[in-house]
Design an enzyme around this catalytic site. Structure first.
Site, short mmCIF file in Angstrom:
data_model
loop_
_atom_site.label_atom_id
_atom_site.label_comp_id
_atom_site.label_asym_id
_atom_site.label_seq_id
_atom_site.Cartn_x
_atom_site.Cartn_y
_atom_site.Cartn_z
N LYS A 86 0.99 -1.46 -0.01
CA LYS A 86 0.19 -0.33 -0.01
C LYS A 86 0.76 1.17 0.16
CE LYS A 86 -3.50 2.11 2.77
NZ LYS A 86 -4.64 2.16 3.94
N SER A 155 -9.24 2.05 3.33
CA SER A 155 -8.54 2.75 2.49
C SER A 155 -7.61 1.93 1.52
CB SER A 155 -7.74 3.84 3.25
OG SER A 155 -6.83 3.11 4.36
N SER A 179 -10.24 -0.23 7.43
CA SER A 179 -9.48 -0.27 6.07
C SER A 179 -8.90 -1.68 5.56
CB SER A 179 -8.44 0.83 6.20
OG SER A 179 -8.96 2.09 6.26
#
Length: 452
Positions: A86, A155, A179
């Site tokens: 990420k 996210s 998330s």
């Protein structure tokens, strides 16, 4: 076997199977990396999971790992396995722009602690995946692989979508509210948020030192255990960590429970906000298992969202204040409002909110004296449209308390889209939760085979 058949075979393997093939020499790191890069080339345009991808960077790592193995030197447990990261987690040599133009061009020269651990374990860092703006709520470009008109969640949008679309066998994410669990549930994969303090967060963007967790995504419980074994390790630079023995998550997950796990079904304070197909699915799941107790949390646990919000917004105001001061107009209106609200939170309220973490955990400890895991919703239902990343409220209590939680792809909604089942475990007993999750999946699979 043709090259295309070989590629399909490699992509179909679990991460654990890939690691075994690579360790025994029946597959090479370059072959595996090329297979995933070709898959990305095919799928990326319609999904948008990646933000920074350099095939040469990935292949250089793979070639080095192949030479290393040929030398006869010891190899790590993730030798040659590609992993997506990420884009709030630093990788030396790749940009890390945190989903905001305010960090455009940022290129760290050091790996985050977890990335260095994964390199030590032999992983290939495949590239950086899309995050929502500064890992908060503003949707980014990524689409759900099951339906391009729906969100993959956030996210950790790109990481979840990449694993779901077989563009990576493993991926790293983060969770400050929901998330990891939420995008895993929407994308139909396994997502694991470990206990706070198990995985170091140094070298990743700080949103809230109290609430931030790093974790990851995979296609199975065993694979996600392999990933977290590779990341785990004591880091003195993360104050949430304690110097403890390595948890041996994969070995524990694969072990047979000494006694049949005791499970409790917890509707939670937002059960009435769930969709009908989710409620029906959970009720069918509980009926199928047959010996699950229903447990009601005391009403006071409903305050978790409010208390989490107090800590979250105050920390946003502190840790994202430099973005706001640099150019607040480049932040989304929602994030600006959150920072401005956080600037007004009183120190008294902030400190009282922290006190409730241990109060809630004391109550949960009593429940976990009787149960190995809690079954509870992680989302309100199927993935919604692209205008949102979905509600994190079903994950908030567990993130607030820092207990381990994971999403299992066990249910299907009215539109044939995934609905994840959230399992929550006792704080610090991550291996036990993974073992219970694996037992649950195998029990349901055996029941299905008996009926067929």
């Amino acid at each position: 076997m043709s090259r295309g058949d070989q590629r399909r075979e490699l992509l179909a393997l679990s991460a654990c199977e890939l690691a075994q093939r690579l360790a025994e020499g029946s597959a090479r790191a370059v072959e595996v990396t090329e297979a995933y890069l070709e898959r990305i080339e095919e799928m990326e345009e319609g999904i948008g999971a990646w933000v920074h991808l350099d095939p040469d960077y990935a292949l250089r790592q793979a070639r080095h790992l192949d030479r290393h193995r040929q030398s006869g030197a010891p190899i790590g447990p993730l030798h040659g396995v590609p992993i997506a990261v990420k884009d709030i987690i630093d990788v030396a040599g790749l940009p890390c722009e945190n989903g905001t133009p305010l960090d455009a061009g940022r290129r760290p020269d050091r790996d985050a602690f977890v990335v260095s651990r994964l390199r030590e374990a032999g992983a290939v860092i495949l590239g950086k995946t899309v995050t929502t703006e500064l890992a908060v709520y503003q949707p980014a470009k990524t689409r759900n692989p099951h339906d391009p008109e729906r969100t993959p969640g956030g996210s950790s949008s790109g990481s979840a979508a990449a694993v779901a679309a077989a563009m990576a066998p493993l991926a790293l994410g983060s969770q400050t509210n929901g998330s990891i669990v939420r995008p895993a549930a929407y994308c139909g994969i396994v997502g694991f948020k470990p206990s706070r303090g198990l995985i170091s967060r140094s070298g990743s963007t700080t949103q809230s030192p109290t609430l931030d967790h790093l974790g990851g995504f995979a296609r199975s419980v065993e694979d996600v255990a392999l990933l977290h074994d590779g990341m785990a390790g004591y880091d003195e630079n993360d104050r949430s960590m304690r110097l403890l023995a390595h948890p041996q998550l994969l070995a524990t997950a694969r072990s047979k429970p000494p006694v049949k796990p005791a499970l409790a079904f917890v509707r939670g304070p937002y059960w009435e906000d769930t969709e009908a197909d989710l409620r029906e699915g959970y009720q069918e799941l509980v009926a199928e298992l047959g010996d699950v107790d229903e447990v009601d949390l005391p009403d006071i646990f409903g305050r978790a969202v409010e208390l989490h919000r107090t800590i979250h917004l105050a920390d946003l105001a502190k840790y994202y204040g430099h973005y706001y001061n640099k150019d607040k107009e480049l932040l989304s209106p929602r994030l600006r409002e959150m920072i401005e609200e956080g600037q007004k939170i009183l120190a008294l309220d902030y400190n009282i909110a922290h006190d409730w973490i241990e109060i809630f955990n004391a109550g949960l400890e009593e429940i976990f004296e009787r149960y190995d895991a809690l079954i509870t919703p992680g989302t309100s239902g199927q993935a919604p449209g692209l205008e949102t990343t979905g509600s994190p409220a079903f994950c908030t209590l567990w993130t607030f308390c820092g207990v381990p939680a994971l999403s299992l792809p066990l249910l299907v909604g009215k539109d044939d889209l995934p609905i994840g089942v959230q399992l929550v475990g006792r704080r610090g007993r991550d291996g036990r939760l993974l073992r219970t999750a694996r037992w649950l999946v195998e029990r349901l699979r055996a029941s299905l085979e008996e009926r067929n």
